[in-house]
Scaffold this motif. Structure first.
Motif, PDB file in Angstrom:
ATOM      1  N   GLY A 188       0.696  -1.345  -0.014  1.00 54.94           N
ATOM      2  CA  GLY A 188       0.038  -0.237  -0.032  1.00 54.94           C
ATOM      3  C   GLY A 188       0.810   1.163  -0.011  1.00 54.94           C
ATOM      4  N   GLU A 189       2.140   1.338   0.272  1.00 55.78           N
ATOM      5  CA  GLU A 189       3.099   2.376  -0.035  1.00 55.78           C
ATOM      6  C   GLU A 189       3.439   2.985  -1.439  1.00 55.78           C
ATOM      7  OE1 GLU A 189       6.973   3.528   2.743  1.00 55.78           O
ATOM      8  OE2 GLU A 189       6.784   1.451   1.643  1.00 55.78           O
ATOM      9  N   GLY A 236      23.990   5.606 -10.161  1.00 57.38           N
ATOM     10  CA  GLY A 236      23.648   4.325  -9.974  1.00 57.38           C
ATOM     11  C   GLY A 236      23.573   3.649  -8.657  1.00 57.38           C
ATOM     12  N   GLN A 237      23.660   4.834  -7.544  1.00 59.13           N
ATOM     13  CA  GLN A 237      23.660   4.332  -6.311  1.00 59.13           C
ATOM     14  C   GLN A 237      22.507   5.181  -5.550  1.00 59.13           C
ATOM     15  OE1 GLN A 237      27.737   5.726  -5.154  1.00 59.13           O
ATOM     16  NE2 GLN A 237      27.769   3.673  -4.257  1.00 59.13           N
ATOM     17  N   SER A 238      21.701   4.419  -4.578  1.00 60.23           N
ATOM     18  CA  SER A 238      20.766   5.321  -3.695  1.00 60.23           C
ATOM     19  C   SER A 238      21.570   6.146  -2.637  1.00 60.23           C
ATOM     20  CB  SER A 238      19.805   4.388  -2.957  1.00 60.23           C
ATOM     21  OG  SER A 238      20.407   3.110  -2.437  1.00 60.23           O
ATOM     22  N   VAL A 239      21.403   7.556  -2.770  1.00 63.82           N
ATOM     23  CA  VAL A 239      21.982   8.366  -2.045  1.00 63.82           C
ATOM     24  C   VAL A 239      21.400   9.027  -1.034  1.00 63.82           C
ATOM     25  CG1 VAL A 239      23.815   8.719  -3.831  1.00 63.82           C
ATOM     26  CG2 VAL A 239      21.767  10.095  -3.719  1.00 63.82           C
ATOM     27  N   TRP A 240      19.901   8.921  -0.898  1.00 64.98           N
ATOM     28  CA  TRP A 240      19.018   9.666  -0.064  1.00 64.98           C
ATOM     29  C   TRP A 240      17.719   9.044   0.009  1.00 64.98           C
ATOM     30  CZ3 TRP A 240      14.270  12.337   0.232  1.00 64.98           C
ATOM     31  CH2 TRP A 240      14.158  13.088   1.345  1.00 64.98           C
ATOM     32  N   THR A 241      17.097   8.813   1.261  1.00 64.56           N
ATOM     33  CA  THR A 241      15.910   8.167   1.324  1.00 64.56           C
ATOM     34  C   THR A 241      15.205   8.927   2.496  1.00 64.56           C
ATOM     35  OG1 THR A 241      16.495   6.023   0.935  1.00 64.56           O
ATOM     36  CG2 THR A 241      14.390   6.259   1.823  1.00 64.56           C
ATOM     37  N   GLY A 242      13.901   9.336   2.061  1.00 66.07           N
ATOM     38  CA  GLY A 242      13.110  10.043   3.056  1.00 66.07           C
ATOM     39  C   GLY A 242      11.581  10.625   2.648  1.00 66.07           C
ATOM     40  N   ARG A 243      11.132  11.371   3.323  1.00 61.32           N
ATOM     41  CA  ARG A 243       9.851  11.933   3.032  1.00 61.32           C
ATOM     42  C   ARG A 243      10.192  13.003   1.753  1.00 61.32           C
ATOM     43  NH1 ARG A 243       6.038  14.257   7.005  1.00 61.32           N
ATOM     44  NH2 ARG A 243       8.120  15.492   7.479  1.00 61.32           N
ATOM     45  N   ALA A 250       3.420  10.512  -2.498  1.00 64.14           N
ATOM     46  CA  ALA A 250       4.538   9.420  -2.148  1.00 64.14           C
ATOM     47  C   ALA A 250       4.951   9.686  -0.625  1.00 64.14           C
ATOM     48  CB  ALA A 250       5.780  10.157  -2.893  1.00 64.14           C
ATOM     49  N   ASP A 251       4.884   8.138  -0.056  1.00 63.55           N
ATOM     50  CA  ASP A 251       5.147   8.142   1.329  1.00 63.55           C
ATOM     51  C   ASP A 251       6.512   8.459   1.651  1.00 63.55           C
ATOM     52  OD1 ASP A 251       2.434   7.239   2.389  1.00 63.55           O
ATOM     53  OD2 ASP A 251       2.832   5.742   0.874  1.00 63.55           O
ATOM     54  N   ARG A 252       7.614   7.968   0.747  1.00 66.53           N
ATOM     55  CA  ARG A 252       8.781   8.060   0.760  1.00 66.53           C
ATOM     56  C   ARG A 252       9.451   8.368  -0.700  1.00 66.53           C
ATOM     57  NH1 ARG A 252      11.646   3.491   2.399  1.00 66.53           N
ATOM     58  NH2 ARG A 252       9.985   2.135   1.861  1.00 66.53           N
ATOM     59  N   ALA A 253      10.624   9.093  -0.850  1.00 63.84           N
ATOM     60  CA  ALA A 253      11.342   9.081  -1.857  1.00 63.84           C
ATOM     61  C   ALA A 253      12.728   8.551  -1.715  1.00 63.84           C
ATOM     62  CB  ALA A 253      11.649  10.634  -2.449  1.00 63.84           C
TER      63      ALA A 253
END
Length: 229
Positions: free
Chosen positions: A29-30, A207-214, A198-201
């Motif tokens: 559900g996210e 080629g790398q995930s560098v930030w996660t958050g709202r 979006a609940d999160r971005a």
């Protein structure tokens, strides 16, 4: 509970490495947004999840099952619904034939699609090739929904569309979030619209995930550093 987990994913095209370590997860559900400049690995990540390209290392699991061990058609049958970049509708088929071609039993049927996208109902007997770009995008989303997925993956669903059509697409995604219980991964750059749904971005850079958050917590400095032209 986690529905999709991507852990330290790496892959390459021939001798060129495209992903160096992408990690994120999606709960049932996210809505999770994948963001970043062009060419940073967002579409490649989507293709890896759908098993359209092979991974070098890392892990992808869906509802506890190892996707890396599965061919693409078996991964899709677990409940992955892809709306690809560029739409890729079946041009010689009518709207209705496009939808029937992908249909699997479940919540989504022609009647529910007609309520979500009334314009497709109006054009159900037209060939996909005769539709506008926005109508083709609606058809691509509807076709993915007709597979009755548990996770919908939208790759640049509003790119290149007129503003009024983009708003229709965003409204449909908001309806899906509110009413369907679907988990959704959306690749897009429209921070204003993503803030609403979006609940999160997750930002992907080189080629790398560098930030996660709202999305609301994304600062101007970070947006300029990773999303600016």
């Amino acid at each position: 509970m986690t529905l999709l987990s991507v852990d330290d994913l790496a892959m390459q095209y021939g001798s060129s490495q495209a992903l160096f370590g992408v990690s994120f997860d999606v709960a049932p559900g996210e809505v999770v947004a994948l963001m970043g400049r062009n060419g940073m690995g967002k579409t490649t990540t989507i293709h890896a999840i759908c098993r359209m390209v092979p991974a070098m290392s890392g892990a992808i699991t869906f509802d506890g099952q190892d996707l890396l061990r599965l061919p693409s058609f078996r991964a899709a049958r677990l409940g992955l619904g892809l709306v690809p970049e560029g739409r890729r509708c079946f041009a010689p088929l009518t709207v209705e034939e496009n939808l029937i071609a992908s249909a699997r039993p479940g919540h989504w049927d022609l009647a529910r699609i007609a309520r979500l996208f009334p314009r497709l109902e109006e054009r159900r007997d037209q060939k996909a090739a005769s539709l506008s770009g926005g109508e083709q995008q609606m058809l691509a989303i509807a076709r993915a929904l007709m597979t009755n997925p548990r996770l919908l993956l939208l790759d640049e669903a509003t790119e290149g569309l007129a503003p009024v059509v983009r708003q229709e697409i965003w409204a449909a995604i908001a309806t899906l979030k509110r009413d369907s219980g679907l988990a959704i991964v959306v690749v897009d750059k429209a921070l204003k619209e993503l803030n609403k749904i979006a609940d999160r971005a997750v930002i992907i850079a080189r080629g790398q995930s560098v930030w996660t958050g709202r999305p609301a917590d994304l600062t101007a400095d970070l947006a300029d550093r990773y999303l600016g032209v």
